[in-house]
Structure formats: structure tokens, C-alpha cells
Design an enzyme around this catalytic site. Structure first.
Site, PDB file in Angstrom:
ATOM      1  N   GLU A 218     -33.946 -61.440 -15.282  1.00 12.19           N
ATOM      2  CA  GLU A 218     -35.386 -61.502 -15.015  1.00 12.19           C
ATOM      3  C   GLU A 218     -36.081 -61.012 -16.281  1.00 12.19           C
ATOM      4  O   GLU A 218     -36.221 -59.805 -16.500  1.00 12.19           O
ATOM      5  CB  GLU A 218     -35.735 -60.604 -13.816  1.00 12.19           C
ATOM      6  CG  GLU A 218     -35.056 -61.015 -12.513  1.00 12.19           C
ATOM      7  CD  GLU A 218     -35.704 -62.233 -11.861  1.00 12.19           C
ATOM      8  OE1 GLU A 218     -36.834 -62.576 -12.243  1.00 12.19           O
ATOM      9  OE2 GLU A 218     -35.077 -62.835 -10.979  1.00 12.19           O
ATOM     10  N   CYS A 252     -44.867 -58.281 -16.188  1.00 13.32           N
ATOM     11  CA  CYS A 252     -44.086 -59.397 -16.749  1.00 13.32           C
ATOM     12  C   CYS A 252     -44.764 -60.732 -16.518  1.00 13.32           C
ATOM     13  O   CYS A 252     -44.649 -61.629 -17.339  1.00 13.32           O
ATOM     14  CB  CYS A 252     -42.694 -59.406 -16.157  1.00 13.32           C
ATOM     15  SG  CYS A 252     -42.705 -59.495 -14.357  1.00 13.32           S
TER      16      CYS A 252
END
Ligand code: NAD
Length: 475
Positions: A218, A252
Site C-alpha cells: 500500500e 496517502c
């Protein structure tokens, strides 16, 4: 293990403990899994004030409301969703059986993998450690978490609380820096989920490859916010600003840069100025606006602005305040960067802070080309546009996930898989997809006593030829 785990040796010892615990219970019952999820829910529920305080201690300023929404609420949603669907997720799936295999039967079992490793970053230090753990525990695994050393208060609290609510063989935390992280990644886990930077993700994947450990990465990237010519700037400016400024841009999936038709760029600047003045007045003093996590990241962001300025960009701070910016407080005002070019570092690296470059385009094709010229982003946002234009952008750009006419929200729907693509990572989790990430989908075929399969046995001859001819006709 009584002292908190904080070394490579501790990680190896915990791994051995978890491996043995898994061997003693390879298929935890629904009740055992529910009990683990319930304990995680109690951990979150009973220690909310401590968690909020620890994260605020690590950040300097981290609004409690942001912690409650982006860490505690998100974990709670995932726990409730997993608890509600656990029985259905655990059930085997019937698979259809082709005529030539009948009357045999086929199905797919969902089986725990074993011991799962989770390496998490600092920006949402509770949520990004616990969401993968929820999925791993629901799927019947044992799990070990290596949180970030950049949030020492939160990581220490996480270790203490997890040790209070779980046996070390169920769920455990190992704290430490890059050296402990590297040793952790070398353990022969049955699956490793890493959330963090592309650079560290690469070394994690290399270390895991030695053990053939499957990895979910991720990572981050430059997520665009594409604004169409007909978009309502007044309506979108708050959505774009909040997406960018939540956690001071240290998200993010934050919109990294905006893409807008050239003739509308100045109007966007004005709309964002108004929105930020309303949402985060005097941002340097504003307690609803987070600090930059540490001096290294603060200096990195200042350097991005200096570099852009030196290369001809216009840099516009959206509000200031009376307190000092930078200099130990790590308070950075929301900042727009205009007249950008690819030569600027701000257009090359993931920003991960409250800076929004505004790139302009002449035609939609050009905007699509700009997005595709960069590594594949973790998220893409799009405001306005006709149905045809939106379809075109969705088909012609590749991104981890998308929210239309807003930012960030796709992350919070447990019915949508979450993950990157290309440089923003591989694999996914959240909801059932997370359960499957940490499961082996084991196909089973049960042969029937009445199988005609023996007609294909040697010695080969006309019987074999006739049977194969028949099979070809019925497939
Ligand atoms: P990072 O890669 O520096 O650190 C992440 C974790 O890896 C930490 O626990 C750290 O201790 C550990 N680590 C560091 N060096 C290591 C090594 N050599 N071997 C093994 N482990 C090591 O990332 P960060 O600065 O904490 O987080 C910011 C990055 O994370 C940004 O790029 C952001 O986009 C990304 N991110 C992605 C997501 C997502 O869900 N895709 C979510 C949040 C953050």
C-alpha cells in the site's frame, strides 16, 4: 514476553510463538474470531482519550476530531462490517462443475494462511496498523504489527494496549526503526502487508521474496484532482481543500495536485482562498489544522516550495496566523503553487503536505496525457464534466481508486477494495477483499463413485478415442 517487544530477536521470538499458536488452531471458529474482533473494538472504545492524546503528542497538533474520524471511526466501521459479515465470508463457495466432471462436485474453501506481518506508517498510526489486523484476524490468522518509529507515543501505546487485550500468540506489536523493520520483513510470514513509501516497499518486497512470502504493498503517489471546464468551483473548493488539508495533507490519498482548464485557474485560486479562509482561518494558530509530523518533513516541504519559486512558480500561502510558522512548531499554512512545470520537484515527488500545485491544461486529451505521463497514482479525483467526458477519463486513466465530485471518500466504503496499482502498490484490502487477501481460496473437487473417468485410463485404444470424442462434444 513481559517487556515491550522492540528488537529483531523479539520479533523472531514472537513469530515462533504465533506459528505455534496457529498450528494449535488452524481453523478458528466463528466464535473465536468474533471474540478477537470484539476485543479490538473494546480496545478502541475504552481508550479513545489515550489514543487521541498519544497521536496529538506525536504530531504537535492533531485535531481530536480528525483522530476520532480518520482513525477511531474508520476502525470502528471496519470492525462492525467484519463482525456483521464474518459468517458469510467464512462459508465455502459452491463452484459449478462441467458436464465432463459430473457427477463430481466442486467448491472453494476459505482458509486462514497462518502468521501475517503488518508494517505500518506514521501518518494515520492507529488506523493503518489496525485495519489490516482486523482483516487478518477475521480470516483466522495470527498477526504481528511493526508500527512507525516516527510516532513513538502512539506506537508505544499500541503495544501496551494490544498486549493487554490479546495473547502474544494472537496479535502482537513489535516496535523499532528501519533495522527492526528490515528484520521483521525477513521473517517467513504467510503474508506481509506493508503501508508506506515506494522506496521502503521495494526493499520489503525483495526481503519477502526470499521466503516466497506474498506481499500487499500500500504505497503512495501523486493523486490528481481533475477539474472539468464546467465544474462548479464554489462547490468543489471546500471538498478539494478538506481533502488536501485533512491531517495537513499527510494523507496517502490526498489530492496531490489539481488539473484545471487554463482560463479557470485564477477563479480556482480565488475559490480556494475563500474556502480555506472559512474552513481554517489563521491556519498557523488553528487547532483544527494539524502540524507537520517532524522537522525532516517540514524542511522537505519548505525545500519543495523554494525549488518551485526558484524555477519560476508563483507561491501563494492561504492565510497565516500570529504564531510562528516552522521553527520548532512545524505549522505550515495551506499553500498553492501556480505556473508549475515538470522541472520542479513539487511536480515530481509525492508532496505529503499542505501544498497544492495547480497545473493547467488546454484540452481534456492533454489532461489525460498529463496523468498518464506520471506513475500510476493511488487515487484520482474528478469534478464536473459531461457523462461522456467522465467515462472517457475513467477509461483512459489508471489509478488505485476514484472518488467523483469529492475527495477521499472511496477509502471509507468497506464494500470497495482499497489498494494501489503500478507504482502506488499492488494487492488490496478493506471489507471482504481484506478477508480474501489473508485467506487461501482452496479449490476442492469431490469425485463421484460413478465417475466415467476410468474410460480414459490406459491401455489406450478405441475406448479412449471414443470417450475423448464424446467429451469434446459436451464441453
Ligand atoms: P516509510 O516507508 O518510511 O515507513 C513505513 C514503515 O516502514 C515504518 O514502520 C518504518 O519503520 C518501516 N521501515 C522503514 N525503513 C524500513 C526498511 N528498510 N525495512 C523495513 N521496514 C522499514 O513510510 P512513512 O514515511 O511512514 O509513510 C509515508 C508514505 O506512506 C507515503 O508515501 C504515503 O503515501 C504512504 N502511505 C500509503 C498509504 C496507503 O494506504 N496506500 C497510507 C498511508 C501512507
Amino acid at each position: 514476553m513481559s517487556a515491550p517487544a522492540s528488537s529483531a530477536a523479539d520479533a523472531a521470538a514472537l513469530y515462533a510463538l504465533q506459528r505455534a499458536a496457529f498450528s494449535a488452531e488452524r481453523y478458528p471458529s466463528h466464535a473465536a474470531r468474533r471474540d478477537r474482533l470484539d476485543r479490538l473494538a473494546s480496545l478502541i472504545d475504552r481508550h479513545e482519550p489515550q489514543i487521541i492524546a498519544a497521536i496529538a503528542d506525536d504530531f504537535g497538533v492533531r485535531p481530536p476530531q480528525e483522530t476520532r474520524l480518520t482513525e477511531l471511526f474508520v476502525v470502528d466501521v471496519a470492525l462492525r462490517h467484519a463482525s456483521r459479515h464474518l459468517a458469510a465470508w467464512m462459508r465455502s463457495r459452491r463452484a459449478s462443475t462441467p458436464l465432463y466432471l459430473r457427477p463430481g462436485r466442486s467448491w472453494i474453501e476459505r482458509q486462514a494462511l497462518g502468521v501475517v506481518g503488518i508494517v505500518s506508517p506514521w501518518n494515520y498510526p492507529v488506523q493503518l496498523a489496525l485495519l489490516p489486523a482486523i482483516a487478518a484476524l477475521a480470516a483466522g490468522n495470527r498477526a504481528m504489527i511493526k508500527p512507525s518509529e516516527i510516532t513513538p507515543s502512539t506506537s508505544a501505546l499500541l503495544a501496551t494496549l494490544v498486549a493487554r487485550y490479546f495473547s502474544p500468540g494472537e496479535l502482537a506489536v513489535v516496535n523499532g526503526g528501519a533495522d527492526v523493520g528490515a528484520a521483521f520483513a525477513r521473517l517467513p510470514f504467510d503474508h506481509l502487508l506493508f503501508t508506506g513509501s515506494t522506496q521502503v516497499g521495494r526493499s520489503i518486497a525483495l526481503a519477502a521474496a526470499e521466503n516466497l512470502t506474498p506481499v500487499t504493498l500500500e504505497l503512495g503517489g501523486k493523486s490528481p484532482a481533475l477539474i472539468h471546464a464546467n465544474a462548479d468551483l464554489a462547490a468543489l473548493s471546500a471538498r478539494l481543500a478538506v481533502g488536501k488539508l485533512l491531517n495537513a495533507g499527510q494523507t496517502c490519498i490526498a489530492p496531490d495536485y489539481a488539473l484545471i482548464p487554463r482560463q479557470r485557474a485564477e477563479a480556482l485560486v480565488q475559490a480556494l482562498q475563500r474556502a480555506v479562509a472559512r474552513l481554517y482561518p489563521a491556519p498557523i494558530d488553528n487547532r483544527d489544522y494539524a502540524s507537520i509530523i517532524d522537522e525532516r518533513h517540514y524542511s522537505r516541504l519548505v525545500a519543495l516550495l523554494d525549488d518551485a519559486r526558484a524555477k519560476g512558480a508563483r507561491v501563494i500561502a492561504l492565510g497565516t496566523g500570529t504564531g510562528p510558522a516552522g521553527g520548532g512548531t512545524r505549522r505550515m499554512p495551506p499553500t498553492l503553487v501556480l505556473d508549475v512545470s515538470d522541472a520542479m520537484a513539487v511536480m515530481q515527488q509525492e508532496i505529503f503536505g499542505p501544498i497544492l500545485p495547480v497545473e493547467t491544461y488546454a484540452t481534456l486529451d492533454q489532461a489525460i496525457e498529463r496523468i498518464n505521463a506520471r506513475p500510476r497514482p493511488l487515487a484520482m479525483y474528478m469534478f464536473g464534466g459531461s457523462a461522456t467526458e467522465r467515462r472517457r477519463v475513467l477509461e483512459q486513466t489508471i489509478a488505485g481508486g476514484v472518488t467523483l465530485d469529492d475527495t477521499l471518500w472511496h477509502f471509507s466504503n468497506e464494500n470497495l477494495p482499497f489498494g494501489g496499482v503500478g507504482a502506488s502498490g499492488y494487492g488490496a484490502y478493506h471489507g471482504e477483499r481484506g478477508f480474501l487477501t489473508f485467506s487461501h481460496q482452496k479449490p476442492v473437487f469431490a469425485q463421484s463413485r460413478a465417475t466415467p473417468g476410468r474410460l480414459l485410463y490406459p491401455p489406450y485404444g478405441e475406448r479412449f478415442e471414443a470417450t475423448l470424442r464424446l467429451l469434446k462434444r459436451i464441453v
